[in-house]
Design a protein around this motif. Structure first.
Motif, short mmCIF file in Angstrom:
data_model
loop_
_atom_site.label_atom_id
_atom_site.label_comp_id
_atom_site.label_asym_id
_atom_site.label_seq_id
_atom_site.Cartn_x
_atom_site.Cartn_y
_atom_site.Cartn_z
N HIS A 78 0.83 -1.21 0.00
CA HIS A 78 0.00 0.00 0.00
C HIS A 78 0.86 1.25 0.00
O HIS A 78 2.02 1.23 0.43
N PHE A 79 0.25 2.34 -0.43
CA PHE A 79 0.90 3.64 -0.49
C PHE A 79 0.14 4.61 0.38
O PHE A 79 -1.10 4.62 0.38
N GLY A 80 0.88 5.42 1.14
CA GLY A 80 0.25 6.39 2.03
C GLY A 80 1.00 7.71 2.01
O GLY A 80 2.15 7.79 1.55
N LYS A 81 0.32 8.74 2.50
CA LYS A 81 0.92 10.07 2.59
C LYS A 81 0.49 10.70 3.90
O LYS A 81 -0.62 10.48 4.37
N VAL A 82 1.38 11.50 4.45
CA VAL A 82 1.04 12.28 5.64
C VAL A 82 1.65 13.67 5.49
O VAL A 82 2.81 13.81 5.10
N ASP A 83 0.85 14.68 5.75
CA ASP A 83 1.26 16.07 5.62
C ASP A 83 1.95 16.50 6.91
O ASP A 83 1.29 16.84 7.89
N VAL A 84 3.28 16.48 6.90
CA VAL A 84 4.03 16.84 8.10
C VAL A 84 4.04 18.34 8.33
O VAL A 84 4.39 18.80 9.42
N GLY A 85 3.65 19.12 7.35
CA GLY A 85 3.48 20.56 7.55
C GLY A 85 2.26 20.82 8.41
O GLY A 85 2.23 21.77 9.18
N ARG A 86 1.28 19.96 8.30
CA ARG A 86 0.04 20.09 9.08
C ARG A 86 0.12 19.33 10.41
O ARG A 86 -0.37 19.79 11.42
N TYR A 87 0.74 18.15 10.38
CA TYR A 87 0.85 17.31 11.58
C TYR A 87 2.31 17.29 12.03
O TYR A 87 3.04 16.34 11.76
N THR A 88 2.71 18.32 12.73
CA THR A 88 4.12 18.47 13.11
C THR A 88 4.59 17.40 14.09
O THR A 88 5.77 17.06 14.09
N ASP A 89 3.69 16.86 14.91
CA ASP A 89 4.11 15.81 15.84
C ASP A 89 4.50 14.53 15.08
O ASP A 89 5.35 13.78 15.54
N SER A 91 6.03 14.58 12.15
CA SER A 91 7.38 14.84 11.66
C SER A 91 8.41 14.61 12.76
O SER A 91 9.48 14.06 12.51
N THR A 92 8.08 14.97 13.98
CA THR A 92 8.98 14.75 15.11
C THR A 92 9.11 13.26 15.41
O THR A 92 10.21 12.74 15.59
N ARG A 93 7.99 12.56 15.43
CA ARG A 93 7.97 11.13 15.76
C ARG A 93 8.77 10.30 14.76
O ARG A 93 9.46 9.36 15.13
N TYR A 94 8.69 10.67 13.47
CA TYR A 94 9.39 9.91 12.43
C TYR A 94 10.69 10.57 11.98
O TYR A 94 11.28 10.17 10.99
N LYS A 95 11.12 11.58 12.72
CA LYS A 95 12.39 12.27 12.47
C LYS A 95 12.52 12.80 11.05
O LYS A 95 13.51 12.55 10.36
N VAL A 96 11.49 13.53 10.61
CA VAL A 96 11.49 14.18 9.31
C VAL A 96 11.45 15.68 9.56
O VAL A 96 10.46 16.21 10.06
N SER A 97 12.53 16.36 9.24
CA SER A 97 12.60 17.80 9.45
C SER A 97 11.76 18.52 8.40
O SER A 97 11.83 18.20 7.21
N THR A 98 11.00 19.50 8.84
CA THR A 98 10.18 20.27 7.91
C THR A 98 10.85 21.58 7.50
O THR A 98 10.26 22.36 6.77
N SER A 99 12.06 21.80 7.93
CA SER A 99 12.79 23.00 7.54
C SER A 99 13.20 22.90 6.08
O SER A 99 13.74 21.87 5.66
N PRO A 100 12.96 23.95 5.30
CA PRO A 100 13.35 23.90 3.88
C PRO A 100 14.86 23.77 3.70
O PRO A 100 15.32 23.33 2.66
N LEU A 101 15.63 24.11 4.71
CA LEU A 101 17.08 24.05 4.60
C LEU A 101 17.63 22.63 4.71
O LEU A 101 18.75 22.36 4.28
N THR A 102 16.87 21.70 5.27
CA THR A 102 17.37 20.33 5.47
C THR A 102 17.23 19.45 4.25
O THR A 102 17.86 18.41 4.18
#
Length: 184
Positions: A78-89, A91-102
């Motif tokens: 299966h394929f899934g998507k999650v908007d880490v810009g909207r759900y910041t927790d 991004s933290t839980r899965y260690k995905v930085s939302t900073s455009p610099l990273t």
């Protein structure tokens, strides 16, 4: 010149980026549903894209990911998507930085048995994303999509049926519709 800059600035702030609205077999997760779904059936392999609507790289990758979902989705993959810009927790839980610099957006993570087994782009020891091109060919190769698809199809089929070629395998082998390798 100042008027032009003002008009462009107002335009950029008020207009939303174009969103992909084509066909896809993708489940969209929220902060609450992603963990539940990954744990629901450990036999299902998930490829999840962590994205943000404001990221131009994510917008460019959206039709590619949708196309992959149409070609490779099956009961065991299966394929899934999650908007880490909207759900910041998330991004933290899965260690995905939302900073455009990273340069971590988008991030693709492969989950097998409910646990992460692979991610692109990879993160180096200093916490920086290793450069990686988000193309259909790279995703298919790096994530072994043809092999994952074959395994997922075998899990969901009765044993007496033969293995089925993954979608696009005939075209990749230079075969026409209905042709097999033996016909060549």
């Amino acid at each position: 010149g100042g008027l032009r800059v003002t008009v462009v600035a107002v335009f950029l702030m008020t207009c939303k980026p174009p969103l992909y609205m084509g066909p896809e077999y993708i489940k969209y997760f929220s902060d609450k549903t992603i963990d539940e779904e990954l744990d629901r059936d450990k036999r299902v392999t998930w490829i999840v894209e962590f994205f943000a609507n404001w990221s131009s790289e994510c917008q460019s990758f959206a039709p590619i990911f949708a196309d992959l979902s149409l070609k490779y989705n099956c009961p065991g993959l299966h394929f899934g998507k999650v908007d880490v810009g909207r759900y910041t927790d998330v991004s933290t839980r899965y260690k995905v930085s939302t900073s455009p610099l990273t340069k971590q957006l988008p991030t693709l993570i492969l989950f097998q048995g409910g646990t992460e087994t692979m991610r692109r782009p990879q993160i180096d020891k200093k916490g920086r994303a290793v450069s990686w091109t988000f193309s259909e060919e790279n995703v298919i190769r790096e994530f072994n999509l043809n092999e994952l698809y074959q395994k997922a199809k075998k899990q969901s089929k009765p044993r007496e049926e033969g293995p089925e070629e993954p979608p696009g395998a005939q075209a990749a082998a230079g075969l026409g519709p209905g042709e097999t390798k033996k016909d060549k």
